[in-house]
Scaffold this motif. Structure first.
Motif, PDB file in Angstrom:
ATOM      1  N   ALA A  23      -4.221   3.679  -3.688  1.00 55.74           N
ATOM      2  CA  ALA A  23      -3.527   3.039  -2.579  1.00 55.74           C
ATOM      3  C   ALA A  23      -4.442   2.851  -1.384  1.00 55.74           C
ATOM      4  O   ALA A  23      -4.365   1.834  -0.676  1.00 55.74           O
ATOM      5  N   SER A  76       0.832  -1.208   0.000  1.00 55.24           N
ATOM      6  CA  SER A  76       0.000   0.000   0.000  1.00 55.24           C
ATOM      7  C   SER A  76       0.863   1.253   0.000  1.00 55.24           C
ATOM      8  O   SER A  76       0.575   2.230  -0.713  1.00 55.24           O
ATOM      9  N   CYS A  77       1.919   1.236   0.794  1.00 52.40           N
ATOM     10  CA  CYS A  77       2.814   2.399   0.843  1.00 52.40           C
ATOM     11  C   CYS A  77       3.525   2.603  -0.489  1.00 52.40           C
ATOM     12  O   CYS A  77       3.682   3.736  -0.961  1.00 52.40           O
ATOM     13  N   SER A 128      -3.802   9.047  -5.691  1.00 50.55           N
ATOM     14  CA  SER A 128      -3.404   8.410  -4.440  1.00 50.55           C
ATOM     15  C   SER A 128      -4.502   7.558  -3.828  1.00 50.55           C
ATOM     16  O   SER A 128      -4.221   6.676  -3.012  1.00 50.55           O
ATOM     17  N   ILE A 186       2.456   1.668  -3.441  1.00 45.92           N
ATOM     18  CA  ILE A 186       1.473   2.147  -4.420  1.00 45.92           C
ATOM     19  C   ILE A 186       1.212   3.635  -4.231  1.00 45.92           C
ATOM     20  O   ILE A 186       1.138   4.406  -5.201  1.00 45.92           O
ATOM     21  N   ALA A 187       1.085   4.071  -2.974  1.00 43.97           N
ATOM     22  CA  ALA A 187       0.873   5.498  -2.705  1.00 43.97           C
ATOM     23  C   ALA A 187       2.057   6.332  -3.165  1.00 43.97           C
ATOM     24  O   ALA A 187       1.913   7.509  -3.509  1.00 43.97           O
ATOM     25  N   PHE A 243      -6.709  -0.084  -2.123  1.00 43.97           N
ATOM     26  CA  PHE A 243      -5.934  -1.318  -1.980  1.00 43.97           C
ATOM     27  C   PHE A 243      -5.730  -1.660  -0.515  1.00 43.97           C
ATOM     28  O   PHE A 243      -5.864  -2.820  -0.102  1.00 43.97           O
ATOM     29  N   LEU A 244      -5.404  -0.648   0.298  1.00 42.55           N
ATOM     30  CA  LEU A 244      -5.178  -0.877   1.718  1.00 42.55           C
ATOM     31  C   LEU A 244      -6.446  -1.353   2.410  1.00 42.55           C
ATOM     32  O   LEU A 244      -6.419  -2.314   3.195  1.00 42.55           O
TER      33      LEU A 244
END
Length: 424
Positions: free
Chosen positions: A350, A337-338, A347, A340-341, A353-354
């Motif tokens: 992410a 997640s981090c 943004s 992807i962000a 996804f998280l």
């Protein structure tokens, strides 16, 4: 990238070979401790995996020193790399002694502070926080903050070392994510000297975790012990501090509308400090809960018990392998997640996804309880349909049986099948 992948592969291969050698020696000379009440295995097993992992680090450092590309680390920061290797050697020696003769916790903690102090003194420090250019303050404050950070992460990683393959797998996933993060920073900001050390350490960490995992996968032939867990924690913390404490957000284009990574000012400013914490969120959570639990009970924060998160997963009904995979899943979801962000626009992708990942992990984590609740509900409906009187019972998670008080005195031989772990 190719050079770092190569050093990871060579480190994994070397660590795997050295692990087998250490395993054979440990069996020959019976270098293994007695089983403790909190252990989940039932037969004596060598705990010297940390020795093989440290030798793998040394082999990787030697290879890096003669590699034209990787040798930049030695020319840019020779004192820092030597300090890291020296601190790692101290941690491994103390860890091995603790695994063999069970040292007092104050001795281990003192050694951790000395090792962390050596690294901080060499210049690997949190000079600033990548949030609007906030500086830590005086050099003394930076030294103290860095030392405590290194000790905290070392103990956090060591606290979750209770199941076969747990720390090695979590370290492999977390450091893989951190290496990708560091490499993307290099591509975005250009090659700078302070990136060489953390990238090399991350690549080496992935290698030693992957190489040792072959012998540490359930059912484990050998454990990494305190030496290996503290070594992984020390190197993880050092690589995180080496990047996080020296990033200038303006170099990412934050606040200037030119950010090529971290697409918004918020993400760009906070991701350098979020990711190192995120990849360690599971160990840190276990550490905080353990310290709180033991402090409330009036005992030392370092008093061993059988109430860690991995023990609770076993008591909940997960098998050994399932409990380990749950930890892997949480680490992977948070780390991914981090990342992807950090690289994806917009943004909110992410965030989605998280959220989805957390929901899946929660369902998996509590699946045994949900299954028991569903089975109990079905049984109640069937009983009522049959006209039977149902008296609800309070839910209690089944307690796992304790291991036998007496265990075989000899360790398993290489020719025998590896012993299956049963809960303590």
């Amino acid at each position: 990238m190719i050079q770092y992948v190569l050093v990871t592969f060579l480190t994994a291969l070397t660590t795997w070979a050295l692990s087998w050698a250490v395993y054979k020696i440990a069996l020959k000379y019976k270098l293994y401790p007695e089983i403790r009440d909190r252990d989940v295995h039932t037969r004596p097993t060598p705990r010297l995996g940390g020795v093989a992992m440290f030798l793998g680090v040394i082999a990787a450092a030697i290879y890096a020193s003669i590699n034209p590309f990787l040798s930049q680390t030695f020319s840019d920061a020779p004192g820092q790399l030597i300090a890291v290797l020296g601190a790692a050697a101290l941690i491994v020696v103390v860890g091995v002694l603790d695994d063999l003769i069970d040292l007092d916790w104050m001795i281990k903690l003192a050694a951790q502070f000395v090792a962390a102090g050596v690294i901080a003194f060499s210049g690997v420090q949190l000079y600033s926080l990548p949030i609007g250019g906030i500086t830590v303050g005086s050099s003394q404050m930076s030294f103290v903050l860095t030392t405590f950070t290194l000790v905290l992460i070392m103990n956090a990683v060591n606290f979750i070392d209770g199941l076969d393959g747990l720390v090695a797998g979590v370290g492999l996933i977390a450091n893989g994510a951190f290496f990708i993060y560091g490499y993307l920073l290099v591509r975005s900001m250009g090659q700078t000297s302070f990136f060489n050390l953390p990238l090399l350490l991350s690549a080496i960490l992935v290698g030693i975790c992957a190489g040792f995992l072959f012998l540490n996968w359930h059912p484990a032939r050998m454990f990494m012990g305190d030496a290996g867990a503290l070594l992984i924690g020390l190197l993880m913390a050092t690589s995180a501090v080496a990047i996080t404490g020296q990033i200038d957000p303006s170099a990412l284009g934050v606040g200037q509308g030119t950010a090529s990574v971290g697409r918004t000012q918020l993400i760009g400013a906070f991701i350098p400090i979020i990711l190192p914490v995120a990849i360690l969120v599971v160990p840190l959570l276990d550490f905080v809960l353990a310290v709180f639990r033991r402090t409330v009970a009036g005992t030392s924060p370092f008093t061993a018990d059988r109430k860690h998160l991995h023990h609770r997963l076993l008591d909940m009904g997960h098998s050994h392998l399932q409990a380990v995979l749950v930890f892997y899943a949480w680490t992977a979801v948070i780390s991914a997640s981090c990342l992807i962000a950090f690289v994806v626009t917009p943004s909110w992708i992410a965030v989605v996804f998280l959220v989805v990942g957390v929901i899946i992990c929660l369902l998996w984590t509590f699946a045994p309880r949900l299954n028991r609740w569903r089975a109990r509900s079905i049984a109640v409906r069937e009983a009522r349909a049959a006209g039977e009187t149902v008296v609800p019972e309070p839910f209690r998670a089944p307690r796992r049986p304790k291991a036998p008080a007496e265990t075989p005195s000899d360790a398993p031989t290489p020719d025998l099948p590896a012993a299956k772990d049963t809960p303590a």
